[in-house]
Design a protein around this motif. Sequence first.
Motif, PDB file in Angstrom:
ATOM      1  N   ILE A  41       0.758  -1.191   0.007  1.00 20.55           N
ATOM      2  CA  ILE A  41       0.052  -0.016  -0.056  1.00 20.55           C
ATOM      3  C   ILE A  41       0.866   1.048   0.018  1.00 20.55           C
ATOM      4  N   ASN A  42       0.525   2.223  -0.565  1.00 17.81           N
ATOM      5  CA  ASN A  42       1.236   3.440  -0.664  1.00 17.81           C
ATOM      6  C   ASN A  42       2.455   3.766  -1.292  1.00 17.81           C
ATOM      7  N   VAL A  43       2.707   2.955  -2.489  1.00 19.94           N
ATOM      8  CA  VAL A  43       3.965   2.766  -3.147  1.00 19.94           C
ATOM      9  C   VAL A  43       4.440   4.085  -3.458  1.00 19.94           C
ATOM     10  N   LEU A  44       3.708   5.312  -3.470  1.00 18.64           N
ATOM     11  CA  LEU A  44       4.139   6.495  -3.802  1.00 18.64           C
ATOM     12  C   LEU A  44       5.151   7.092  -2.629  1.00 18.64           C
ATOM     13  N   ALA A  45       5.004   6.377  -1.559  1.00 19.88           N
ATOM     14  CA  ALA A  45       5.779   7.030  -0.408  1.00 19.88           C
ATOM     15  C   ALA A  45       7.031   6.160  -0.401  1.00 19.88           C
ATOM     16  N   LEU A  46       7.423   5.304  -1.383  1.00 15.07           N
ATOM     17  CA  LEU A  46       8.847   4.481  -1.354  1.00 15.07           C
ATOM     18  C   LEU A  46       9.765   5.264  -1.681  1.00 15.07           C
ATOM     19  N   GLY A  47       9.696   6.463  -2.485  1.00 16.42           N
ATOM     20  CA  GLY A  47      10.566   7.382  -2.858  1.00 16.42           C
ATOM     21  C   GLY A  47      11.560   6.687  -3.793  1.00 16.42           C
ATOM     22  N   ASP A  48      12.983   6.750  -3.684  1.00 17.58           N
ATOM     23  CA  ASP A  48      13.938   6.362  -4.668  1.00 17.58           C
ATOM     24  C   ASP A  48      14.144   4.896  -4.556  1.00 17.58           C
ATOM     25  N   ARG A  49      13.638   4.018  -3.614  1.00 18.18           N
ATOM     26  CA  ARG A  49      13.553   2.661  -3.686  1.00 18.18           C
ATOM     27  C   ARG A  49      12.811   2.011  -4.940  1.00 18.18           C
ATOM     28  N   GLN A  50      13.184   0.891  -5.367  1.00 23.10           N
ATOM     29  CA  GLN A  50      12.180   0.310  -6.524  1.00 23.10           C
ATOM     30  C   GLN A  50      11.161  -0.264  -6.019  1.00 23.10           C
ATOM     31  N   ILE A  51      10.029   0.192  -6.964  1.00 21.85           N
ATOM     32  CA  ILE A  51       8.723  -0.319  -6.679  1.00 21.85           C
ATOM     33  C   ILE A  51       8.697  -1.922  -7.226  1.00 21.85           C
ATOM     34  N   PRO A  52       7.971  -2.622  -6.514  1.00 20.69           N
ATOM     35  CA  PRO A  52       7.811  -3.913  -7.209  1.00 20.69           C
ATOM     36  C   PRO A  52       7.234  -4.077  -8.403  1.00 20.69           C
ATOM     37  N   GLY A  53       7.649  -4.600  -9.605  1.00 25.20           N
ATOM     38  CA  GLY A  53       6.880  -4.838 -10.637  1.00 25.20           C
ATOM     39  C   GLY A  53       7.225  -3.611 -11.567  1.00 25.20           C
ATOM     40  N   ALA A  54       7.793  -2.443 -11.103  1.00 29.80           N
ATOM     41  CA  ALA A  54       7.914  -1.232 -11.908  1.00 29.80           C
ATOM     42  C   ALA A  54       9.224  -1.297 -12.779  1.00 29.80           C
ATOM     43  N   THR A  55       9.477  -0.588 -13.737  1.00 26.69           N
ATOM     44  CA  THR A  55      10.854  -0.788 -14.572  1.00 26.69           C
ATOM     45  C   THR A  55      11.556   0.253 -13.990  1.00 26.69           C
ATOM     46  N   ALA A  56      12.884   0.133 -14.204  1.00 32.01           N
ATOM     47  CA  ALA A  56      13.977   1.114 -13.575  1.00 32.01           C
ATOM     48  C   ALA A  56      14.122   2.131 -14.461  1.00 32.01           C
ATOM     49  N   THR A  57      13.758   2.412 -15.643  1.00 35.79           N
ATOM     50  CA  THR A  57      13.976   3.549 -16.453  1.00 35.79           C
ATOM     51  C   THR A  57      12.652   4.377 -16.354  1.00 35.79           C
ATOM     52  N   LEU A  58      12.637   5.733 -16.623  1.00 33.44           N
ATOM     53  CA  LEU A  58      11.526   6.707 -16.734  1.00 33.44           C
ATOM     54  C   LEU A  58      11.139   6.479 -18.154  1.00 33.44           C
ATOM     55  N   PRO A  59       9.778   6.705 -17.974  1.00 31.37           N
ATOM     56  CA  PRO A  59       9.101   6.857 -19.264  1.00 31.37           C
ATOM     57  C   PRO A  59       9.739   7.985 -20.194  1.00 31.37           C
ATOM     58  N   ALA A  60       9.729   7.491 -21.458  1.00 28.79           N
ATOM     59  CA  ALA A  60      10.028   8.568 -22.666  1.00 28.79           C
ATOM     60  C   ALA A  60       9.082   9.612 -22.785  1.00 28.79           C
ATOM     61  N   ASN A  61       9.959  10.925 -23.189  1.00 27.80           N
ATOM     62  CA  ASN A  61       9.004  12.000 -23.298  1.00 27.80           C
ATOM     63  C   ASN A  61       8.217  11.821 -24.624  1.00 27.80           C
ATOM     64  N   THR A  62       6.953  11.513 -24.598  1.00 30.18           N
ATOM     65  CA  THR A  62       6.270  11.535 -25.752  1.00 30.18           C
ATOM     66  C   THR A  62       5.957  12.785 -26.790  1.00 30.18           C
ATOM     67  N   GLN A  63       6.397  13.768 -26.227  1.00 36.44           N
ATOM     68  CA  GLN A  63       6.403  15.207 -26.867  1.00 36.44           C
ATOM     69  C   GLN A  63       7.411  15.278 -27.661  1.00 36.44           C
ATOM     70  N   VAL A  64       8.677  14.673 -27.535  1.00 36.74           N
ATOM     71  CA  VAL A  64       9.776  14.956 -28.492  1.00 36.74           C
ATOM     72  C   VAL A  64       9.720  14.191 -29.653  1.00 36.74           C
ATOM     73  N   ASP A  65       9.940  15.007 -30.904  1.00 41.62           N
ATOM     74  CA  ASP A  65       9.857  14.109 -32.195  1.00 41.62           C
ATOM     75  C   ASP A  65      11.338  13.900 -32.536  1.00 41.62           C
ATOM     76  N   ARG A  66      11.558  12.761 -32.019  1.00 41.36           N
ATOM     77  CA  ARG A  66      13.110  12.071 -32.443  1.00 41.36           C
ATOM     78  C   ARG A  66      13.321  11.938 -33.726  1.00 41.36           C
ATOM     79  N   SER A  67      12.293  12.078 -34.530  1.00 37.49           N
ATOM     80  CA  SER A  67      12.500  11.584 -36.000  1.00 37.49           C
ATOM     81  C   SER A  67      13.118  12.794 -36.968  1.00 37.49           C
ATOM     82  N   ARG A  68      13.308  13.845 -36.318  1.00 35.12           N
ATOM     83  CA  ARG A  68      13.713  15.160 -37.198  1.00 35.12           C
ATOM     84  C   ARG A  68      14.736  15.681 -36.157  1.00 35.12           C
ATOM     85  N   THR A  69      15.566  16.569 -36.687  1.00 35.38           N
ATOM     86  CA  THR A  69      16.464  17.503 -36.098  1.00 35.38           C
ATOM     87  C   THR A  69      16.571  18.880 -36.827  1.00 35.38           C
ATOM     88  N   ILE A  70      16.279  19.894 -35.737  1.00 34.09           N
ATOM     89  CA  ILE A  70      16.463  21.438 -36.294  1.00 34.09           C
ATOM     90  C   ILE A  70      17.615  21.855 -35.919  1.00 34.09           C
TER      91      ILE A  70
END
Length: 193
Positions: A41-70
């Motif tokens: 219960i209250n997995v948000l309070a775990l802070g920096d520790r790993q949450i069981p079943g969660a991935t270690a990487t942060l989700p990618a920013n879906t707002q960035v268009d990596r298919s092109r460079t300006i």
Amino acid sequence: MMLKRENFKMLGKLGVIVLGMFCFGYALVPIYKAICEMTGINVLALGDRQIPGATATLPANTQVDRSRTITVEFDANSRGPWHFKPAQSSVQVHPGELTTVMYEFQNVQNRTMSAQAIPSYAPAQAGPHFNKLECFCFSQYTLAPGEKKQWPVAFVIDPKLSRDVKTITLSYTFFEVGGKTPAAPDTSRAAGA
């Protein structure tokens, strides 16, 4: 005498109850944490520790268009005796990506001055898609004689910008405000000649 003895007995019982309540309140935080860890219960309070079943990487920013460079080029113009320039001449960015660049300024005069920068964009169609989150052009600045400053420009290019635009030039003109402005050139003589 009997009444005094009963009062002391009652006082002792109340003291034990108060001490027990204090100890329970003091131990409540570690007990709560232990129960939450065991039950998940209250997995948000775990802070920096790993949450069981969660991935270690942060989700990618879906707002960035990596298919092109300006390429964003930086230009600096000044209307007065001072030094004004970008810390770097250009950067490569993906639309939607937050980028910060620095501009350098030095008042080389022997007097205090106030100044402000005005931005412009090329091509003009890039202007509405060039979103500045922080910029020294938002305010006027007063600088003492010889004073040096560095100011950031934090921006995001909107991914809705036309795919035809591969290069954007961000140009600033830095000019003195509230001071003596040089007279405009007399064009009537040149036109009549």
